[in-house]
Design an enzyme around this catalytic site. Structure first.
Site, PDB file in Angstrom:
ATOM      1  N   GLY A 197      39.966  32.285  45.829  1.00  0.00           N
ATOM      2  CA  GLY A 197      40.526  32.741  44.437  1.00  0.00           C
ATOM      3  C   GLY A 197      39.786  33.078  43.390  1.00  0.00           C
ATOM      4  CB  SER A 198      35.899  33.290  43.050  1.00  0.00           C
ATOM      5  OG  SER A 198      35.695  34.173  44.021  1.00  0.00           O
ATOM      6  CG  ASN A 199      37.196  38.797  44.150  1.00  0.00           C
ATOM      7  OD1 ASN A 199      36.551  39.420  43.391  1.00  0.00           O
ATOM      8  ND2 ASN A 199      36.642  38.261  45.207  1.00  0.00           N
ATOM      9  CG  LEU A 209      49.050  44.122  52.639  1.00  0.00           C
ATOM     10  CD1 LEU A 209      48.663  44.409  51.428  1.00  0.00           C
ATOM     11  CD2 LEU A 209      50.070  42.832  52.534  1.00  0.00           C
ATOM     12  CB  THR A 261      38.193  43.357  46.277  1.00  0.00           C
ATOM     13  OG1 THR A 261      36.648  43.350  46.046  1.00  0.00           O
ATOM     14  CG2 THR A 261      38.779  41.970  46.414  1.00  0.00           C
ATOM     15  CG  HIS A 262      35.769  45.168  52.845  1.00  0.00           C
ATOM     16  ND1 HIS A 262      36.433  44.408  53.675  1.00  0.00           N
ATOM     17  CD2 HIS A 262      34.484  45.471  53.503  1.00  0.00           C
ATOM     18  CE1 HIS A 262      35.779  44.098  54.731  1.00  0.00           C
ATOM     19  NE2 HIS A 262      34.473  44.849  54.592  1.00  0.00           N
ATOM     20  CG  ASP A 313      38.984  46.312  55.369  1.00  0.00           C
ATOM     21  OD1 ASP A 313      39.826  46.125  54.539  1.00  0.00           O
ATOM     22  OD2 ASP A 313      38.225  45.567  56.050  1.00  0.00           O
TER      23      ASP A 313
HETATM   24  C1  GAR Z   1      36.030  38.235  48.789  1.00  0.00           C
HETATM   25  O1  GAR Z   1      34.431  38.429  48.770  1.00  0.00           O
HETATM   26  C2  GAR Z   1      36.795  39.370  49.366  1.00  0.00           C
HETATM   27  O2  GAR Z   1      35.901  40.609  49.198  1.00  0.00           O
HETATM   28  C3  GAR Z   1      36.952  38.894  50.708  1.00  0.00           C
HETATM   29  O3  GAR Z   1      37.096  37.564  50.825  1.00  0.00           O
HETATM   30  C4  GAR Z   1      36.557  37.013  49.631  1.00  0.00           C
HETATM   31  C5  GAR Z   1      37.593  36.282  48.911  1.00  0.00           C
HETATM   32  O4  GAR Z   1      37.125  35.602  47.803  1.00  0.00           O
HETATM   33  N1  GAR Z   1      37.915  39.614  51.403  1.00  0.00           N
HETATM   34  C6  GAR Z   1      37.679  40.095  52.717  1.00  0.00           C
HETATM   35  O5  GAR Z   1      37.073  39.734  53.524  1.00  0.00           O
HETATM   36  C7  GAR Z   1      38.728  40.788  53.315  1.00  0.00           C
HETATM   37  N2  GAR Z   1      38.496  41.366  54.663  1.00  0.00           N
HETATM   38  P1  GAR Z   1      37.815  34.835  46.680  1.00  0.00           P
HETATM   39  O6  GAR Z   1      39.180  34.156  47.533  1.00  0.00           O
HETATM   40  O7  GAR Z   1      37.013  33.953  46.297  1.00  0.00           O
HETATM   41  O8  GAR Z   1      38.442  35.651  45.818  1.00  0.00           O
END
Ligand code: GAR
EC number: 2.1.2.2
Length: 205
Positions: free
Chosen positions: A19-21, A100, A113-114, A150
């Site tokens: 969950g940093s995003n 989804l 976000t990818h 994606d």
């Molecule tokens: C993020 O880098 C996101 O882009 C990626 O998982 C991470 C989640 O980080 N998503 C994918 O790889 C989706 N295919 P977070 O939980 O710290 O936000």
């Protein structure tokens, strides 16, 4: 004199992990001018740091597990029901590690976000795949979600150089730094201005 802002856009964030995003979005909402209210955080699993972050900020949470449903269609319908309860203007998939389904996508505009420069390295292992391929530049992509993996129209991309001694962890950490800023920027602009879509080209007025 108090400053006046239009009602913030109602946003639900979907998460599966750290969950940093999500945290970057929560931090951005401290400024009322950002134009976003995170009305709920949804997950596909329990006991993750992302849900703790939401609770710490008194944001309602919900969990809809695939394993609690007979099939993906039923899971999708249950997720759609949870989302509908919060009436979001926008759904943000921020590290949500599930594809989804039709119902959710019919009801909502979803931003994902990818951690790669799409269309290179889609899927769940983008950072490892980019390193294994040997690219010298990777990065991150924010895109609208369609029914593919994606494949939806691209909203924003930022590049991150790959270093010779990068591991999946070091590269992903540098991508995340850039990704947080990209996601905060694009979600705020969508919330404040909306968007139009012509073929695959997204315009945020
Ligand atoms: C993020 O880098 C996101 O882009 C990626 O998982 C991470 C989640 O980080 N998503 C994918 O790889 C989706 N295919 P977070 O939980 O710290 O936000």
């Amino acid at each position: 004199m108090p400053s006046h802002h239009a009602a913030p856009a109602r946003v639900v964030v979907l998460v599966s992990g750290t969950g940093s995003n999500l945290q970057a979005l929560i931090d951005a909402t401290a400024d009322p001018g950002y134009g976003v209210e995170i009305v709920a955080v949804g997950a596909d699993r329990d006991a993750i740091l992302a849900l703790e972050r939401a609770e710490r900020h008194q944001i309602p949470t919900f969990v809809v597990r695939v394993g609690d449903h007979p099939d993906r269609t039923a899971w999708d319908a249950a997720l759609a029901t949870q989302l509908a309860a919060y009436g979001p203007d926008l759904v943000v998939s921020a590290g949500f590690m599930k594809i989804l389904g039709e119902q959710v996508l019919a009801d909502h505009t979803v931003v994902n976000t990818h951690p790669a420069l799409l269309p290179a390295f889609p899927g769940a292992h983008a950072v490892a795949d980019a390193l294994a391929y040997g690219v010298r530049v990777s990065g991150c992509t924010a895109h609208l979600v369609d029914s593919g993996v994606d494949t939806g129209p691209i909203l924003a991309q930022r590049a991150v150089p790959v270093e010779d001694d990068d591991t999946e962890d070091t590269l992903h950490a540098r991508i995340k730094d850039v990704e947080h800023a990209m996601l905060v920027d694009v979600v705020g602009r969508l919330a404040r201005h909306g968007h139009t879509l012509t073929d695959r080209k997204v315009t945020i007025p």
